[in-house]
Write a protein that holds these residues in place. Structure first.
Motif, PDB file in Angstrom:
ATOM      1  N   ILE A 175       0.841  -1.199   0.000  1.00 58.86           N
ATOM      2  CA  ILE A 175       0.000   0.000   0.000  1.00 58.86           C
ATOM      3  C   ILE A 175       0.877   1.249   0.000  1.00 58.86           C
ATOM      4  CG2 ILE A 175      -1.660   1.334   1.366  1.00 58.86           C
ATOM      5  CD1 ILE A 175      -2.821  -1.357   2.309  1.00 58.86           C
ATOM      6  N   MET A 176       1.929   1.233   0.821  1.00 64.37           N
ATOM      7  CA  MET A 176       2.825   2.395   0.866  1.00 64.37           C
ATOM      8  C   MET A 176       3.579   2.560  -0.454  1.00 64.37           C
ATOM      9  SD  MET A 176       4.307   2.346   4.760  1.00 64.37           S
ATOM     10  CE  MET A 176       4.579   0.596   4.923  1.00 64.37           C
TER      11      MET A 176
ATOM     12  N   ALA B  93       1.304   4.072  -2.900  1.00 65.48           N
ATOM     13  CA  ALA B  93       1.060   5.484  -2.596  1.00 65.48           C
ATOM     14  C   ALA B  93       2.219   6.375  -3.011  1.00 65.48           C
ATOM     15  CB  ALA B  93       0.788   5.658  -1.106  1.00 65.48           C
TER      16      ALA B  93
ATOM     17  N   LEU C 152      -7.997   6.284   3.436  1.00 64.97           N
ATOM     18  CA  LEU C 152      -7.232   5.453   2.504  1.00 64.97           C
ATOM     19  C   LEU C 152      -7.871   5.451   1.122  1.00 64.97           C
ATOM     20  CD1 LEU C 152      -4.690   3.747   2.636  1.00 64.97           C
ATOM     21  CD2 LEU C 152      -6.117   1.775   3.112  1.00 64.97           C
TER      22      LEU C 152
ATOM     23  N   ALA D 101      -7.013   8.710  -0.503  1.00 65.47           N
ATOM     24  CA  ALA D 101      -5.612   8.765  -0.925  1.00 65.47           C
ATOM     25  C   ALA D 101      -5.410   8.156  -2.305  1.00 65.47           C
ATOM     26  CB  ALA D 101      -4.729   8.050   0.098  1.00 65.47           C
ATOM     27  N   PHE D 102      -6.256   7.206  -2.678  1.00 63.78           N
ATOM     28  CA  PHE D 102      -6.096   6.533  -3.965  1.00 63.78           C
ATOM     29  C   PHE D 102      -7.203   6.864  -4.957  1.00 63.78           C
ATOM     30  CE2 PHE D 102      -3.557   3.850  -1.174  1.00 63.78           C
ATOM     31  CZ  PHE D 102      -2.374   3.821  -1.888  1.00 63.78           C
TER      32      PHE D 102
ATOM     33  N   GLU E 256      -5.566   7.792  -9.377  1.00 68.91           N
ATOM     34  CA  GLU E 256      -4.500   6.807  -9.527  1.00 68.91           C
ATOM     35  C   GLU E 256      -3.201   7.422 -10.043  1.00 68.91           C
ATOM     36  OE1 GLU E 256      -5.675   3.475 -11.842  1.00 68.91           O
ATOM     37  OE2 GLU E 256      -7.444   3.096 -10.635  1.00 68.91           O
TER      38      GLU E 256
ATOM     39  N   PRO F 174      -1.346   9.650  -6.363  1.00 65.48           N
ATOM     40  CA  PRO F 174      -1.752   9.235  -5.021  1.00 65.48           C
ATOM     41  C   PRO F 174      -1.142  10.149  -3.968  1.00 65.48           C
ATOM     42  CG  PRO F 174      -0.095   7.749  -5.860  1.00 65.48           C
ATOM     43  CD  PRO F 174      -0.427   8.713  -6.973  1.00 65.48           C
ATOM     44  N   MET F 175      -1.736  10.164  -2.810  1.00 61.24           N
ATOM     45  CA  MET F 175      -1.265  11.014  -1.715  1.00 61.24           C
ATOM     46  C   MET F 175      -0.597  10.141  -0.651  1.00 61.24           C
ATOM     47  SD  MET F 175      -4.521  13.516  -1.316  1.00 61.24           S
ATOM     48  CE  MET F 175      -5.865  12.674  -2.112  1.00 61.24           C
ATOM     49  N   PRO F 176       0.733  10.062  -0.645  1.00 68.97           N
ATOM     50  CA  PRO F 176       1.403   9.162   0.287  1.00 68.97           C
ATOM     51  C   PRO F 176       1.219   9.538   1.755  1.00 68.97           C
ATOM     52  CG  PRO F 176       3.008  10.288  -1.114  1.00 68.97           C
ATOM     53  CD  PRO F 176       1.654  10.710  -1.556  1.00 68.97           C
TER      54      PRO F 176
ATOM     55  N   ALA G  84      -2.224   8.346   2.768  1.00 73.14           N
ATOM     56  CA  ALA G  84      -2.264   6.883   2.812  1.00 73.14           C
ATOM     57  C   ALA G  84      -1.558   6.357   4.058  1.00 73.14           C
ATOM     58  CB  ALA G  84      -1.627   6.301   1.552  1.00 73.14           C
TER      59      ALA G  84
ATOM     60  N   SER H  24      -3.476   7.246   7.206  1.00 69.35           N
ATOM     61  CA  SER H  24      -4.675   6.407   7.309  1.00 69.35           C
ATOM     62  C   SER H  24      -4.327   5.003   7.796  1.00 69.35           C
ATOM     63  CB  SER H  24      -5.384   6.318   5.960  1.00 69.35           C
ATOM     64  OG  SER H  24      -5.862   7.575   5.574  1.00 69.35           O
TER      65      SER H  24
END
Length: 160
Positions: A43-44, A47, A100, A103-104, A107, A110-112, A115, A118
């Motif tokens: 996930i990270m 992001a 979360l 954040a996505f 696409e 994305p906002m790290p 994310a 969250s």
């Protein structure tokens, strides 16, 4: 084949405390916290976090926050009860999942920070209420159930 379990199972489910205990155990597993721990590096990475060291550091931070958030309920749950902790925990997990998703939304960009925060909020919220409540409720087993029923509920609860 397992018909000998039917009377025991019926006795367990006929008590309101057993419903509460089985519900907490079910929703603890249904939240997917262990899946979030497993997929946190992916996930990270999705992001926008780059590098093995930053992904490993992010996973370590998540684990430490998860560990740190277990201690307040251990100290305060007997005083305030499980309900406030479960409500705060569930609300925090809802907000974390919503963050979360935000954040996505895009696409391409994305906002790290959103994310990661969250994920941190999700782990902290889980560990603040739903996570330890299953194990802390074992301490009130004798007061909530008749003696013959407590062991049966503890046996069947993880199966759900």
């Amino acid at each position: 084949m397992l018909s000998f379990l039917a009377p025991i199972f019926y006795r367990c489910l006929s008590h309101a405390h057993a419903h509460c205990r089985l519900g907490i155990n079910f929703f603890q597993q249904a939240t997917g916290c262990e899946s979030a721990v497993y997929y946190a590096p992916k996930i990270m990475q999705a992001a926008g976090l780059e590098g093995e060291n930053s992904l490993l550091l992010g996973s370590v931070v998540l684990g430490l926050i998860k560990l740190a958030c277990i201690f307040p309920p251990m100290l305060l749950m007997e005083r305030f009860g499980r309900k406030p902790f479960l409500i705060v925990s569930t609300f925090g997990m809802f907000i974390a999942n919503y963050g979360l998703a935000i954040a996505f939304v895009n696409e391409d960009d994305p906002m790290p920070a959103v994310a990661f925060s969250s994920l941190v909020l999700f782990m902290a919220s889980f560990s603040f209420g739903i996570g330890p409540s299953k194990f802390l409720q074992l301490s009130i087993k004798l007061s909530a159930f008749p003696f013959y029923l407590g062991a049966h509920v503890d046996f069947y609860a993880p199966l759900f």
